[in-house]
Design a protein around this motif. Structure first.
Motif, mmCIF file in Angstrom:
data_model
loop_
_atom_site.group_PDB
_atom_site.id
_atom_site.type_symbol
_atom_site.label_atom_id
_atom_site.label_comp_id
_atom_site.label_asym_id
_atom_site.label_seq_id
_atom_site.Cartn_x
_atom_site.Cartn_y
_atom_site.Cartn_z
ATOM 1 N N PHE A 96 0.843 -1.190 0.000
ATOM 2 C CA PHE A 96 0.000 0.000 0.000
ATOM 3 C C PHE A 96 0.881 1.244 0.000
ATOM 4 N N LEU A 97 0.357 2.330 -0.548
ATOM 5 C CA LEU A 97 1.007 3.618 -0.328
ATOM 6 C C LEU A 97 0.949 3.942 1.154
ATOM 7 N N SER A 98 1.992 4.548 1.647
ATOM 8 C CA SER A 98 1.999 4.958 3.049
ATOM 9 C C SER A 98 1.171 6.232 3.218
ATOM 10 N N PRO A 99 0.765 6.554 4.429
ATOM 11 C CA PRO A 99 0.054 7.824 4.649
ATOM 12 C C PRO A 99 0.835 9.032 4.141
ATOM 13 N N ASP A 100 2.140 9.040 4.320
ATOM 14 C CA ASP A 100 2.942 10.169 3.837
ATOM 15 C C ASP A 100 2.893 10.269 2.315
ATOM 16 N N GLU A 101 2.939 9.117 1.633
ATOM 17 C CA GLU A 101 2.872 9.132 0.177
ATOM 18 C C GLU A 101 1.511 9.614 -0.310
ATOM 19 N N VAL A 102 0.464 9.178 0.353
ATOM 20 C CA VAL A 102 -0.888 9.629 -0.009
ATOM 21 C C VAL A 102 -0.993 11.139 0.127
ATOM 22 N N LEU A 103 -0.537 11.650 1.252
ATOM 23 C CA LEU A 103 -0.667 13.085 1.510
ATOM 24 C C LEU A 103 0.239 13.913 0.604
ATOM 25 N N GLU A 104 1.355 13.363 0.214
ATOM 26 C CA GLU A 104 2.236 14.102 -0.689
ATOM 27 C C GLU A 104 1.571 14.281 -2.058
ATOM 28 N N ILE A 105 0.947 13.226 -2.565
ATOM 29 C CA ILE A 105 0.220 13.343 -3.836
ATOM 30 C C ILE A 105 -0.901 14.363 -3.700
ATOM 31 N N ALA A 106 -1.659 14.275 -2.610
ATOM 32 C CA ALA A 106 -2.791 15.180 -2.412
ATOM 33 C C ALA A 106 -2.332 16.628 -2.276
ATOM 34 N N ARG A 107 -1.250 16.854 -1.550
ATOM 35 C CA ARG A 107 -0.759 18.236 -1.372
ATOM 36 C C ARG A 107 -0.297 18.824 -2.698
ATOM 37 N N GLN A 108 0.408 18.025 -3.494
ATOM 38 C CA GLN A 108 0.842 18.531 -4.794
ATOM 39 C C GLN A 108 -0.365 18.866 -5.674
ATOM 40 N N ALA A 110 -3.363 19.750 -4.624
ATOM 41 C CA ALA A 110 -3.987 20.965 -4.097
ATOM 42 C C ALA A 110 -3.227 22.199 -4.549
ATOM 43 N N ALA A 111 -1.906 22.102 -4.571
ATOM 44 C CA ALA A 111 -1.089 23.240 -4.998
ATOM 45 C C ALA A 111 -1.332 23.588 -6.464
ATOM 46 N N MET A 112 -1.761 22.601 -7.248
ATOM 47 C CA MET A 112 -2.038 22.833 -8.668
ATOM 48 C C MET A 112 -3.515 23.138 -8.929
ATOM 49 N N GLY A 113 -4.298 23.284 -7.864
ATOM 50 C CA GLY A 113 -5.701 23.656 -8.025
ATOM 51 C C GLY A 113 -6.653 22.493 -8.170
ATOM 52 N N CYS A 114 -6.182 21.270 -7.983
ATOM 53 C CA CYS A 114 -7.097 20.121 -8.054
ATOM 54 C C CYS A 114 -8.057 20.168 -6.872
ATOM 55 N N LYS A 115 -9.229 19.604 -7.086
ATOM 56 C CA LYS A 115 -10.231 19.573 -6.014
ATOM 57 C C LYS A 115 -10.710 18.158 -5.698
ATOM 58 N N GLU A 116 -10.333 17.199 -6.512
ATOM 59 C CA GLU A 116 -10.753 15.807 -6.302
ATOM 60 C C GLU A 116 -9.547 14.927 -6.053
ATOM 61 N N VAL A 155 -6.865 13.234 4.023
ATOM 62 C CA VAL A 155 -6.858 14.122 2.865
ATOM 63 C C VAL A 155 -7.809 15.296 3.088
ATOM 64 N N LEU A 156 -8.977 15.047 3.616
ATOM 65 C CA LEU A 156 -9.926 16.123 3.916
ATOM 66 C C LEU A 156 -9.333 17.120 4.905
ATOM 67 N N GLU A 157 -8.740 16.590 5.937
ATOM 68 C CA GLU A 157 -8.271 17.462 7.025
ATOM 69 C C GLU A 157 -6.983 18.206 6.690
ATOM 70 N N GLU A 158 -6.143 17.605 5.859
ATOM 71 C CA GLU A 158 -4.825 18.198 5.645
ATOM 72 C C GLU A 158 -4.668 18.891 4.299
ATOM 73 N N THR A 159 -5.600 18.635 3.366
ATOM 74 C CA THR A 159 -5.455 19.279 2.053
ATOM 75 C C THR A 159 -6.725 19.971 1.574
ATOM 76 N N GLY A 160 -7.879 19.538 2.006
ATOM 77 C CA GLY A 160 -9.130 20.107 1.514
ATOM 78 C C GLY A 160 -9.647 19.468 0.239
ATOM 79 N N LEU A 161 -8.878 18.566 -0.367
ATOM 80 C CA LEU A 161 -9.381 17.853 -1.534
ATOM 81 C C LEU A 161 -10.561 16.969 -1.122
ATOM 82 N N LEU A 162 -11.461 16.755 -2.058
ATOM 83 C CA LEU A 162 -12.634 15.926 -1.786
ATOM 84 C C LEU A 162 -12.386 14.512 -2.307
ATOM 85 N N PRO A 163 -12.442 13.501 -1.445
ATOM 86 C CA PRO A 163 -12.189 12.134 -1.902
ATOM 87 C C PRO A 163 -13.331 11.596 -2.753
ATOM 88 N N HIS A 164 -12.972 10.913 -3.816
ATOM 89 C CA HIS A 164 -13.902 10.081 -4.579
ATOM 90 C C HIS A 164 -13.329 8.679 -4.494
#
Length: 1022
Positions: A96-108, A110-116, A155-164
């Motif tokens: 599995f991806l680790s929590p850090d890897e998941v959040l790194e993808i999500a943060r990047q 968010a920085a590019m304006g993604c919302k999902e 992801v919700l708490e640390e980036t604001g992206l909405l999970p699908h």
């Protein structure tokens, strides 16, 4: 692809152009359209798409979602022949991806304006790969879905992206667990072709999660749970055009019935190296366009249709002409891990190509705009703030100026603030309810027309003549209409019944989870009785399932047929003289297991419980002399069944029991006499009652039970929620009036955290330590466990520690999922009810058992329900009583919609109370009638036919009163005694456990006459 004639294509196109009904054959013909025929097809589809966009205020707009792709795990238990996403553990750095890897993808992202944040992963990899199981254990997760849930919250708490979430096949309970952490979810249906699943060498062979029946069940359960859900079909994987047409119709049925399909993806197969299907040709883009266009015509203007833009080469205009209104998710950061060889187009390029076709490209969120605007019940309150931060409140589309930031994910605050019509428990007997139905009646329960399609159009076949079907029905509906510019699915997608989607309310035993295909291929042994329209016959005995204060634990009764019955018996041979074919009949009516509980035994040809000769029945006993002396109006089938009931109550076959439910006149009187003999043997002559109070702490609920007139939206005039102090105050009033029990149940309020139930129990215990807390139906238990992400057992143990003494066995209705899914939109499946009840018994929490009957069910359903209850009791011994709850129809939505009949007749009420005593003899001692739902005179009759308990004084009974019961919301002790007096039997106050209250409690209840002053009706002065 086989060829069709030019004339056939022209005929089908003309019908599509004119908005006439199309059947599946014509749709299959249209899938062959090419050249000028394809151009005409695309024109018709575009017209329907444009009408739909106009209807929602988005004319000329095509949407997309800016996303990041999070491949949480590439391990999977399936072996699809075309998949490059799934791989083996040795090819990955970690399972599995680790929590850090998941959040790194999500943060990047968010920085590019993604919302999902699109979570994609294989189906339950821990079931196949020990490496996945070990990783989950090492990191403290029970299963893959627990990790998905945890990462969605991060992801919700640390980036604001909405999970699908795309975790594959989900059960009803999985959807309950995941809904609070994701605004939307998805799973491709792909195809309904069983050949591709069952035949070796085909695309889905060896992949348990690709069973079409299982995947259709997921779509239905998502709709029942009010989850905005994405699905779709995959073309070119070996299916026929007929398969393709049937798949589209299957999606349409679910979309119509539940309204939860937010988008349908039409995706073309692309061959990939290193896969079993690498040699197959790609589906052509013309083929894709034709399929999109046909999907648009069949699904209608309201369903959103998507084609992945990275799979269409440069043919953007062709797909727009075909009727798409969405391009799906597009990522500026991550590749399409499912099709890694196909990079996403740049969003600017996609915008240009869309504009060239005369459309504007607009960004949406992962949850489609219609569901954003609708809010509850589609969006969980825990996600309100996250979605509101990104959505335009007027359109539901993404806000261009939205700033991505993490927000806390937490339980809503203020769930126990007093609000609304908190005096409804008193006013329901005076001013009554504000209106006979909720304002959202037309859509909160699903599509009424689609629901009617589940009902058989012919009367039920007697179970003695027709064995259950084992053949799955076709998923092919006969027609779908295509009105030009129509705004309803009935116009654009057909107003006729879908034969493939039509499912009778079958007489199969509940097995939805253990055998999902059983609900797609129901038995045809018995259907639903003919349904009178509202305003037709009003049943003498009426009911609606209520929060009923009737629980506790009691031991089982011993012994067989009553001595009085035995004295009238003469020959066992007569009992065994069953009609020819009886054994086969029993086998034909046998059900299937639910969580290890057998609801029928085809090999035994005897009772569902497997009791064989019955409890204590002995050879040499025979039919009642009175039965043999009956007049010629009593059928031989009923005579034989009465003989068997007298000497072998536990050994009645399904067919015999069904025959007894039809007993009338002398036969009905004899049935009641047999039941009363058994009652006398089991519990004596005493009629018991408990002094108690119902406390329904809220009626706000979005579950969508179609029989329930109690549930309200939070904004409805009759909606209310009690504070903890108000709950405790009512418990104190009840205690002061001599009560020994409070029964607490409420709506599934979206704001109440899963721990709210513990707070309620503590509030009562702190104020009234000696009060028995009989609380929380299995549906509430599931809700609490899902919201806290606890196991059922852990949640029940916590509830017991908080003060819960017993559970009401309500939410049972009829324990057959084919009945349940007509009767309720989103309540728990039968298997889940069984699991909650048996787990409660396991942890030492006794429960009642119930049956609500007389709506869209039939007599065979009643018999199998009662026998299932018996089999559970034989396993656990945890039921204190069986409570029969006749359906109260007056304000029940399913009756107002013209689908349910107006409750059982007086004859049926007498017969089923007697039969319950007979079938449960030796297992459950106490049979309770509901005075709330039966008139006093009918209560007296069933008291002389096997019933020994009247339930409670209740003090406030709001649920049945909201449904239209006219028997009041409480009964005093004096009124209960008066009801029983004419029977000549003694009356005794009891505790929940059927013990004797203390002298202090008895004195207090005598002083109040069993009802607190605050709820007493004040009679006008003469």
């Amino acid at each position: 692809m086989s060829l069709v004639s030019d004339s056939a294509l022209r005929r089908a196109l003309a019908r599509a152009r004119d908005g006439k009904a199309l059947d599946v054959t014509e749709v299959a013909v249209l899938l062959h359209a090419r050249g000028e025929h394809l151009d005409a097809l695309l024109e018709h589809a575009s017209r329907v798409r444009d009408a739909g966009l106009r209807a929602v205020g988005r004319e000329g707009i095509i949407t997309y979602s800016k996303k990041v792709f999070i491949p949480l795990t590439r391990l999977c238990r399936d072996r699809c022949g075309y998949c490059t996403f799934a791989t083996a553990p040795h090819k990955l750095p970690a399972p599995f991806l680790s929590p850090d890897e998941v959040l790194e993808i999500a943060r990047q992202g968010a920085a590019m304006g993604c919302k999902e944040a699109l979570f994609t992963l294989g189906d339950r990899p821990e079931d196949r790969w020990h490496q996945a199981r070990s990783w989950l254990d090492a990191h403290g997760y029970d299963d893959t879905l627990s990790y998905v849930r945890a990462m969605a919250i991060r992801v919700l708490e640390e980036t604001g992206l909405l999970p699908h979430l795309n975790p594959g096949v989900l059960t009803w309970r999985d959807l309950q667990r995941l809904k609070p952490v994701a605004p939307s979810m998805g799973m491709m249906l792909e195809t309904t072709s069983r050949r591709l699943f069952e035949e070796k060498g085909e695309a889905h062979y060896g992949s348990p999660d690709k069973d079409p029946a299982v995947r259709l069940r997921v779509l239905e359960d998502a709709g029942r749970t009010n989850v905005p859900f994405t699905t779709g079909i995959l073309i070119g994987i070996g299916e026929t055009v007929e398969d393709r047409a049937e798949s589209i119709f299957a999606i349409r049925r679910v979309a119509r019935e539940y309204g939860g399909i937010q988008e349908v993806i039409v995706q073309n197969f692309r061959a990939k190296p290193d896969t079993a299907m690498r040699g197959l040709p790609d589906a052509s883009l013309e083929e894709l366009a034709a399929t999109i266009a046909v999907a648009r015509l069949v699904l209608g203007p309201r369903v959103r249709i998507q084609a992945p833009p990275n799979l269409v080469d440069s043919e953007y205009a062709l797909m727009i002409r075909a009727g798409i209104d969405d391009w799906g998710g597009v990522s500026p950061l991550t590749p399409d891990h499912v099709n890694p060889e196909r990079p996403w187009p740049q969003i600017s390029l996609l915008e240009e190509r869309t504009a060239e076709s005369g459309f504007e490209l607009r960004e949406r969120l992962t949850i489609y705009p219609e569901y954003v605007v609708a809010g509850e019940p589609w969006l969980d309150p825990r996600l309100f703030a996250h979605v509101a931060a990104l959505a335009d409140p007027a359109t539901g589309l993404a806000r261009p100026d939205a700033v991505l930031r993490g927000l806390p994910w937490q339980e809503p605050d203020g769930g126990f603030a007093s609000s609304g019509r908190v005096d409804l428990h008193v006013e329901v007997d005076t001013s009554g309810r504000t209106s006979d139905r909720r304002d959202d009646f037309d859509h909160v329960y699903g599509d009424w027309t689609a629901l009617r399609d589940r009902l058989p159009s012919t009367p039920p076949t007697p179970p003695s003549t027709t064995p259950p079907s084992t053949t799955p029905p076709s998923t092919t509906p006969p027609s779908t209409s295509l009105s030009d510019g129509a705004l309803s699915d009935g116009a654009a997608g057909g107003g006729t019944a879908e034969s493939g989607a039509t499912r009778s309310v079958a007489s199969v035993s509940p097995r939805a989870e253990s055998d999902p295909a059983a609900r797609v291929a129901p038995s045809t042994a018995a259907g639903v009785p003919a349904v009178p329209a509202p305003g037709g016959r009003v049943a003498e005995g009426t009911a609606a399932e209520a929060a009923h204060p009737d629980a506790g634990h009691a031991g089982t009764a011993a012994g067989g047929a009553s001595s009085a019955a035995a004295e009238r018996a003469s020959s066992a041979a007569d009992v065994d003289a069953a009609p020819p074919g009886a054994a086969a009949e029993d086998a034909a009516s046998a059900g299937a297991p639910v969580d290890g509980v057998t609801a029928g035994d085809a090999s035994a040809g005897a009772s569902i419980t497997g009791a064989g000769a019955g409890d204590g029945a002995t050879a040499g006993r025979a039919p009642l002399a009175g039965v043999g002396a009956m007049g010629g109006g009593v059928s031989g089938e009923v005579r034989r069944a009465l003989r068997r009931a007298a000497v072998d109550p536990g050994g009645l076959s399904d067919a015999e029991a069904v025959a007894l439910l039809g007993a009338e006149g002398e036969a009905l009187d004899e049935l009641a006499a047999i039941a009363d003999d058994l009652r006398r043997q089991a519990v004596g002559d005493e009629v018991t009652y408990v002094v108690n109070r119902n406390i329904n702490f809220t009626n706000v609920c979005y579950t969508g039970c179609r029989f329930c007139a109690f549930a309200q939206r939070r904004t409805d005039a009759d909606a209310y929620t009690l504070s903890l102090d108000q709950v405790a105050d009512r418990a104190q009033e009840a205690w002061d009036a001599g009560a020994t029990e409070v029964c607490m149940q409420g709506g599934i309020h979206p704001d109440l955290p899963g721990t709210a139930y513990f707070d309620l129990a503590r509030a009562v215990k702190e104020r009234t330590p000696g009060m028995h807390v009989h609380a929380f139906s299995p549906m509430e238990v599931i809700n609490g466990a899902s919201r806290t992400d606890m196991s059922i057992q852990a949640w029940l143990e916590a509830a017991k520690e908080a003060g819960v003494d017993s559970l009401p066995g309500t939410a049972a209705e009829i324990l057959d999922d084919d009945v349940r899914w007509v009767l309720t939109k989103g309540k728990l499946p039968a298997k889940e009810w069984v699991e909650v009840i048996t787990t409660a018994h396991k942890v030492g929490i006794p429960t009642t058992s119930t049956m609500m009957y007389g709506h869209v069910d039939n007599h065979l359903h009643w018999v199998r329900h009662i026998k299932l209850i018996r089999s559970l009791q034989e396993r656990t011994g945890g039921f204190s009583e069986f409570v029969l709850l006749p359906f109260v129809h007056t304000s029940a939505p399913i009756y107002l919609a013209g689908i349910a009949r107006p409750g059982p007749t007086a004859q049926e009420n007498r017969a089923v109370h007697a039969l319950a005593r007979i079938l449960l003899h030796g297992a459950i001692k106490n049979i309770q009638c509901s005075w709330v739902k039966l008139r006093d005179d009918l209560c007296r009759q069933v008291l002389q036919g096997g019933v020994n308990d009247l339930g409670g004084t209740l003090m406030e009974e709001t649920i049945s009163r909201m449904a239209g019961s006219e028997n009041g919301s409480y009964k005093t002790i004096s009124e209960l005694r008066e009801m029983v007096e004419v029977t000549g039997r003694p009356v005794r106050q009891r505790t929940t456990e059927y013990g004797v209250p203390t002298d202090e409690r008895l004195a207090a209840s005598e002083a109040s006459d069993g009802v607190c002053k605050s709820v007493r009706r004040v009679l006008p002065m003469a």
